[in-house]
Structures are given as structure tokens and as C-alpha cells.
Design a protein around this motif. Structure first.
Motif, PDB file in Angstrom:
ATOM      1  N   MET A 145       0.673  -1.192  -0.030  1.00 15.18           N
ATOM      2  CA  MET A 145       0.025   0.058   0.102  1.00 15.18           C
ATOM      3  C   MET A 145       0.851   1.226   0.032  1.00 15.18           C
ATOM      4  SD  MET A 145      -3.013  -1.121   2.616  1.00 15.18           S
ATOM      5  CE  MET A 145      -4.148   0.081   2.327  1.00 15.18           C
ATOM      6  N   LEU A 146       2.029   1.157   0.472  1.00 12.95           N
ATOM      7  CA  LEU A 146       2.970   2.339   0.702  1.00 12.95           C
ATOM      8  C   LEU A 146       3.732   2.421  -0.645  1.00 12.95           C
ATOM      9  CD1 LEU A 146       4.267   2.132   4.377  1.00 12.95           C
ATOM     10  CD2 LEU A 146       2.544   3.706   3.398  1.00 12.95           C
ATOM     11  N   GLY A 147       3.835   1.357  -1.564  1.00  9.80           N
ATOM     12  CA  GLY A 147       4.468   1.433  -2.833  1.00  9.80           C
ATOM     13  C   GLY A 147       6.101   1.221  -2.651  1.00  9.80           C
ATOM     14  N   LEU A 148       6.502   0.480  -1.337  1.00  9.31           N
ATOM     15  CA  LEU A 148       8.070   0.108  -1.270  1.00  9.31           C
ATOM     16  C   LEU A 148       8.370  -0.666  -2.280  1.00  9.31           C
ATOM     17  CD1 LEU A 148       7.925   0.173   2.544  1.00  9.31           C
ATOM     18  CD2 LEU A 148       8.659   1.997   1.098  1.00  9.31           C
ATOM     19  N   GLY A 149       7.663  -1.830  -2.739  1.00  8.57           N
ATOM     20  CA  GLY A 149       8.171  -2.665  -3.575  1.00  8.57           C
ATOM     21  C   GLY A 149       8.938  -3.649  -2.894  1.00  8.57           C
ATOM     22  N   LEU A 150       9.416  -4.731  -3.457  1.00  2.00           N
ATOM     23  CA  LEU A 150      10.052  -5.562  -2.959  1.00  2.00           C
ATOM     24  C   LEU A 150      11.687  -5.256  -2.556  1.00  2.00           C
ATOM     25  CD1 LEU A 150       9.049  -8.875  -4.918  1.00  2.00           C
ATOM     26  CD2 LEU A 150       8.405  -8.217  -2.592  1.00  2.00           C
ATOM     27  N   GLU A 151      11.866  -4.296  -3.507  1.00  2.00           N
ATOM     28  CA  GLU A 151      13.265  -3.636  -3.385  1.00  2.00           C
ATOM     29  C   GLU A 151      13.559  -3.069  -1.924  1.00  2.00           C
ATOM     30  OE1 GLU A 151      16.332  -2.372  -6.458  1.00  2.00           O
ATOM     31  OE2 GLU A 151      14.289  -1.606  -7.256  1.00  2.00           O
ATOM     32  N   GLY A 152      12.550  -2.551  -1.402  1.00  2.00           N
ATOM     33  CA  GLY A 152      12.408  -1.744  -0.343  1.00  2.00           C
ATOM     34  C   GLY A 152      12.241  -2.575   0.941  1.00  2.00           C
ATOM     35  N   VAL A 153      12.035  -3.910   0.999  1.00  2.00           N
ATOM     36  CA  VAL A 153      12.149  -4.724   2.004  1.00  2.00           C
ATOM     37  C   VAL A 153      13.194  -5.689   2.328  1.00  2.00           C
ATOM     38  CG1 VAL A 153      10.708  -6.541   2.965  1.00  2.00           C
ATOM     39  CG2 VAL A 153       9.506  -4.653   1.517  1.00  2.00           C
ATOM     40  N   ARG A 154      13.899  -5.672   3.540  1.00  2.00           N
ATOM     41  CA  ARG A 154      15.005  -6.566   3.884  1.00  2.00           C
ATOM     42  C   ARG A 154      14.501  -7.772   4.563  1.00  2.00           C
ATOM     43  NH1 ARG A 154      20.631  -4.928   3.122  1.00  2.00           N
ATOM     44  NH2 ARG A 154      21.100  -6.949   4.032  1.00  2.00           N
ATOM     45  N   LYS A 155      14.734  -9.154   4.246  1.00  2.00           N
ATOM     46  CA  LYS A 155      14.460 -10.099   4.953  1.00  2.00           C
ATOM     47  C   LYS A 155      15.684 -10.492   6.159  1.00  2.00           C
ATOM     48  CE  LYS A 155      11.208 -12.195   2.015  1.00  2.00           C
ATOM     49  NZ  LYS A 155      10.805 -13.707   1.250  1.00  2.00           N
ATOM     50  N   ILE A 156      15.434 -10.604   7.005  1.00  2.00           N
ATOM     51  CA  ILE A 156      16.501 -10.900   8.067  1.00  2.00           C
ATOM     52  C   ILE A 156      16.594 -12.389   8.499  1.00  2.00           C
ATOM     53  CG2 ILE A 156      17.358 -10.305  10.312  1.00  2.00           C
ATOM     54  CD1 ILE A 156      17.268  -7.849   8.280  1.00  2.00           C
ATOM     55  N   GLY A 157      17.751 -12.898   8.607  1.00  2.00           N
ATOM     56  CA  GLY A 157      17.675 -14.570   8.841  1.00  2.00           C
ATOM     57  C   GLY A 157      17.505 -14.617  10.273  1.00  2.00           C
ATOM     58  N   THR A 158      17.460 -16.032  10.641  1.00  2.77           N
ATOM     59  CA  THR A 158      17.018 -16.553  11.955  1.00  2.77           C
ATOM     60  C   THR A 158      17.967 -17.249  12.590  1.00  2.77           C
ATOM     61  OG1 THR A 158      15.860 -18.473  10.900  1.00  2.77           O
ATOM     62  CG2 THR A 158      14.518 -16.326  11.456  1.00  2.77           C
ATOM     63  N   ASP A 159      18.100 -17.485  13.862  1.00  4.09           N
ATOM     64  CA  ASP A 159      18.980 -18.446  14.707  1.00  4.09           C
ATOM     65  C   ASP A 159      18.259 -19.810  14.652  1.00  4.09           C
ATOM     66  OD1 ASP A 159      16.619 -18.420  16.731  1.00  4.09           O
ATOM     67  OD2 ASP A 159      17.723 -16.906  17.835  1.00  4.09           O
ATOM     68  N   THR A 160      18.855 -20.535  15.626  1.00  4.62           N
ATOM     69  CA  THR A 160      18.738 -22.072  15.707  1.00  4.62           C
ATOM     70  C   THR A 160      17.110 -22.274  16.006  1.00  4.62           C
ATOM     71  OG1 THR A 160      19.615 -22.239  17.713  1.00  4.62           O
ATOM     72  CG2 THR A 160      20.966 -22.754  15.882  1.00  4.62           C
ATOM     73  N   ALA A 161      16.552 -21.096  16.690  1.00  7.57           N
ATOM     74  CA  ALA A 161      15.310 -21.581  17.000  1.00  7.57           C
ATOM     75  C   ALA A 161      14.207 -20.719  16.277  1.00  7.57           C
ATOM     76  CB  ALA A 161      14.978 -21.011  18.690  1.00  7.57           C
ATOM     77  N   PHE A 162      14.762 -20.248  15.206  1.00  8.32           N
ATOM     78  CA  PHE A 162      13.919 -19.491  14.159  1.00  8.32           C
ATOM     79  C   PHE A 162      13.275 -18.147  14.500  1.00  8.32           C
ATOM     80  CE2 PHE A 162      13.249 -24.205  13.788  1.00  8.32           C
ATOM     81  CZ  PHE A 162      13.831 -24.546  12.466  1.00  8.32           C
ATOM     82  N   ARG A 163      14.274 -17.620  15.455  1.00  7.79           N
ATOM     83  CA  ARG A 163      13.827 -16.013  15.730  1.00  7.79           C
ATOM     84  C   ARG A 163      14.879 -15.020  15.049  1.00  7.79           C
ATOM     85  NH1 ARG A 163      15.263 -17.734  21.809  1.00  7.79           N
ATOM     86  NH2 ARG A 163      17.087 -18.484  20.814  1.00  7.79           N
ATOM     87  N   MET A 164      14.376 -13.918  14.767  1.00 11.40           N
ATOM     88  CA  MET A 164      15.041 -12.908  14.048  1.00 11.40           C
ATOM     89  C   MET A 164      16.578 -13.031  14.924  1.00 11.40           C
ATOM     90  SD  MET A 164      14.714  -8.905  13.590  1.00 11.40           S
ATOM     91  CE  MET A 164      13.040  -8.959  12.879  1.00 11.40           C
ATOM     92  N   ASN A 165      17.605 -13.049  13.999  1.00 12.98           N
ATOM     93  CA  ASN A 165      18.984 -12.823  14.236  1.00 12.98           C
ATOM     94  C   ASN A 165      19.154 -11.394  14.166  1.00 12.98           C
ATOM     95  OD1 ASN A 165      22.029 -12.486  14.101  1.00 12.98           O
ATOM     96  ND2 ASN A 165      21.863 -14.685  13.042  1.00 12.98           N
ATOM     97  N   VAL A 166      19.376 -10.766  15.542  1.00 16.89           N
ATOM     98  CA  VAL A 166      19.614  -9.572  15.924  1.00 16.89           C
ATOM     99  C   VAL A 166      21.040  -8.877  15.224  1.00 16.89           C
ATOM    100  CG1 VAL A 166      19.405  -7.493  17.587  1.00 16.89           C
ATOM    101  CG2 VAL A 166      18.211  -9.434  17.823  1.00 16.89           C
ATOM    102  N   GLY A 167      21.817  -9.524  15.315  1.00 18.44           N
ATOM    103  CA  GLY A 167      23.213  -9.179  14.675  1.00 18.44           C
ATOM    104  C   GLY A 167      22.938  -8.930  13.041  1.00 18.44           C
ATOM    105  N   GLU A 168      22.161  -9.959  12.452  1.00 19.04           N
ATOM    106  CA  GLU A 168      21.938  -9.726  11.033  1.00 19.04           C
ATOM    107  C   GLU A 168      21.139  -8.741  10.736  1.00 19.04           C
ATOM    108  OE1 GLU A 168      19.932 -12.589   7.606  1.00 19.04           O
ATOM    109  OE2 GLU A 168      21.332 -13.595   8.956  1.00 19.04           O
TER     110      GLU A 168
END
Length: 305
Positions: free
Chosen positions: A1-24
Motif C-alpha cells: 500500500m505504501l508502494g515500497l516494492g520488494l526492493e524496499g524490504v529486507r528479510k532478516i535471517g534467523t537463529d537455531t530457534a527460528f527467531r530473528m537474528n539481531v546481529g544480522e
């Protein structure tokens, strides 16, 4: 809705328990800033869809405060668990979020759809989204104290989903809701223990709430394509029988079955019955697999291979 597009989104990796990796997350923010991008928001999750993992929101909030980023927490499913005293930790750090969503139609026994949105910055939301033409403006002398929902999102007319949530709260009461959600979590933990206790099944993720992710992995079958096919057949067999319904996901690329316990009428007898059907379905599918393999080798022998 904001028109950011896929380029405007970063996916962040996860740790061994599938939680967001804060360092990444920090690394991605720094990379974007060096590349001339302006990061402005982070979305953390309390109860991810596939595995119900709970991101480390307090640490993510620290990062957002350090870089001046809006923090939104998606607690659509998992947020309801915080009504149980022993599960209040799931919303740790969420009081520092700029916005938070919880969907009562997922685990508060409210009919679809009912999504609750909280924000610490309503004035900012209104400044961005309010657009009031003359014919909708209040006549002179009328009070503007009551919030008008059309000023806080993209819709002009609004339904009244809060009414059905109010009725659920009045019917069950706080203790009634606590008892049911607590029971669901206990049943999920019990099922996880049954899975861990047998060699032919493998749990694929932690069980912090009421969803169990697992797969069949019989001894002697290690080919991932064969295991994927076997588990898909087991799931289809269970669903076709009509007593239970399982969904699936992929964990580390592996076909994974999901059992979600969230209905007010689900009891231990239902969970035990499903467990029995799963074990029987595994035996049936493994026998069928062995018969197919036997026929295949007999065919090779006839061909002289």
C-alpha cells in the motif's frame, strides 16, 4: 500500500530457534545506510506463522531506538498467550514498540475477522492518514474528542468487529480464556513429548505455544526427497480420513507437518486420537514404500540390470 516494492524490504535471517537474528538485523541496517537507503521500520514477530517462534523483542527494540526506526510487532497469533500468567513473557519488550497487532480471531475464539491494532503514536498515524473533506467535517460546535477510525487507516466506512470480541470476553471472562489457552499449550507440550519419545518421528521446532511442527523420519530412510514424499502422503491420509486436519510448512527446506491446537472443544482425547492415527498412517505408508521398492528391484532383476 505504501508502494515500497520488494526492493524496499529486507528479510532478516534467523537463529537455531527460528527467531530473528539481531546481529544480522544490525548488519542489514548498516549496509543499507552505506548504500544510500534509509531504513525506517522493523517488523518483529511474536508467534511466527510456520513455527510460532518469538523474536527477541527487547533486543530488537534497543536496535530500533539506536537507529531511530519504527518498531512494529506482529503478535497476531502469539500475543493472546500473554493472558496466561506463565506466558506473559511472550510480550516482553512489546511495550516499547511503536505499534502492535493481535488477532482475536486466531486464538481468542472470535469469529473472522477481528484484528486489534495498538499504537503509542496515534497522532502521527492520524497526521499521515487523515483526509477529511468538507462534507465529512464536524459541524461547528460539535466535539472532536471521540476518535474517528476513518482518520487512522485507509478505510472510510468501518465494520464493528469490537462487538463480537466484547461478547467473547463477557462470555468466557478472563479466567475462562486463561484456562483454555493454558490447556492448549499443555496439550501441545504433551504431544511434543510423545513425538520426542519415539524414534520414527522428529520434532522440527521448539513448542513455545500451541503449535507442534514435526515430521516422520523412520530409521533407514534418509533421502530427503523420499522423506518429503512420505510425510506428504501421511498428511494427506490423515486429512482424507476426516477426523483431523493438519497443515504443513517447510523448515530448513524439509516438508513439515503442523498440528495447531486452538479450538475451545479440543481435548486430550482428540490429541491422543490424532497421535494414534499418525503412527498408523506411518506404518501404512512405510509398508507401501517397501512394496514399491521391492517391485522396483524385481523389475530391475527381470531387465538384467
Amino acid at each position: 500500500m505504501l508502494g515500497l516494492g520488494l526492493e524496499g524490504v529486507r528479510k532478516i535471517g534467523t537463529d537455531t530457534a527460528f527467531r530473528m537474528n539481531v546481529g544480522e538485523l544490525v548488519q542489514a541496517i548498516e549496509e543499507d545506510r552505506r548504500a544510500g537507503w534509509l531504513p525506517f521500520a522493523v517488523v518483529a514477530t511474536v508467534g511466527t506463522t510456520s513455527t510460532t517462534s518469538i523474536d527477541p523483542v527487547p533486543v530488537i527494540a534497543d536496535v530500533c531506538e539506536r537507529y531511530g526506526l519504527w518498531l512494529h510487532v506482529d503478535a497476531a497469533y502469539g500475543g493472546a498467550a500473554a493472558i496466561v500468567p506463565s506466558k506473559r513473557w511472550v510480550l516482553a519488550g512489546c511495550e516499547r514498540a511503536d505499534s502492535l497487532t493481535i488477532n482475536p480471531h486466531k486464538w481468542l475464539f472470535t469469529s473472522f475477522g477481528c484484528s486489534v491494532f495498538f499504537t503509542r503514536r496515534p497522532a502521527l498515524l492520524k497526521a499521515a492518514l487523515s483526509l477529511t473533506p468538507d462534507y465529512l467535517d464536524n459541524p461547528q460546535g460539535q466535539s472532536n474528542d471521540v476518535p474517528n477510525l476513518m482518520d487512522y487507516d485507509f478505510s472510510l466506512p468501518h465494520r464493528f468487529p469490537a462487538l463480537k470480541l466484547w461478547m467473547v470476553l463477557r462470555y468466557f471472562g478472563q479466567q475462562g480464556l486463561v484456562a483454555r489457552i493454558q490447556e492448549h499449550c499443555q496439550l501441545a507440550c504433551q504431544l511434543a513429548e510423545w513425538i520426542d519419545a519415539v524414534p520414527d518421528f522428529q520434532r522440527m521446532a521448539p513448542v513455545p505455544l500451541s503449535v507442534v511442527c514435526f515430521r516422520a523420519h523412520p530409521a533407514g530412510i534418509d533421502n530427503e526427497m523420499v522423506l518429503d514424499g512420505l510425510n506428504e502422503k501421511i498428511l494427506n491420509r490423515i486429512n482424507a480420513a476426516g477426523h483431523y486436519f493438519l497443515s504443513h510448512t517447510r523448515v530448513h527446506g524439509k516438508f513439515t507437518m503442523r498440528i495447531a491446537i486452538s479450538n475451545i472443544r479440543t481435548t486430550e482425547n482428540h490429541v491422543h486420537g490424532l497421535w494414534e492415527e499418525l503412527q498408523e498412517a506411518l506404518r501404512t505408508e512405510v509398508d507401501a514404500l517397501k512394496r514399491r521398492e521391492k517391485k522396483y528391484f524385481q523389475h530391475l532383476v527381470r531387465l538384467g540390470v
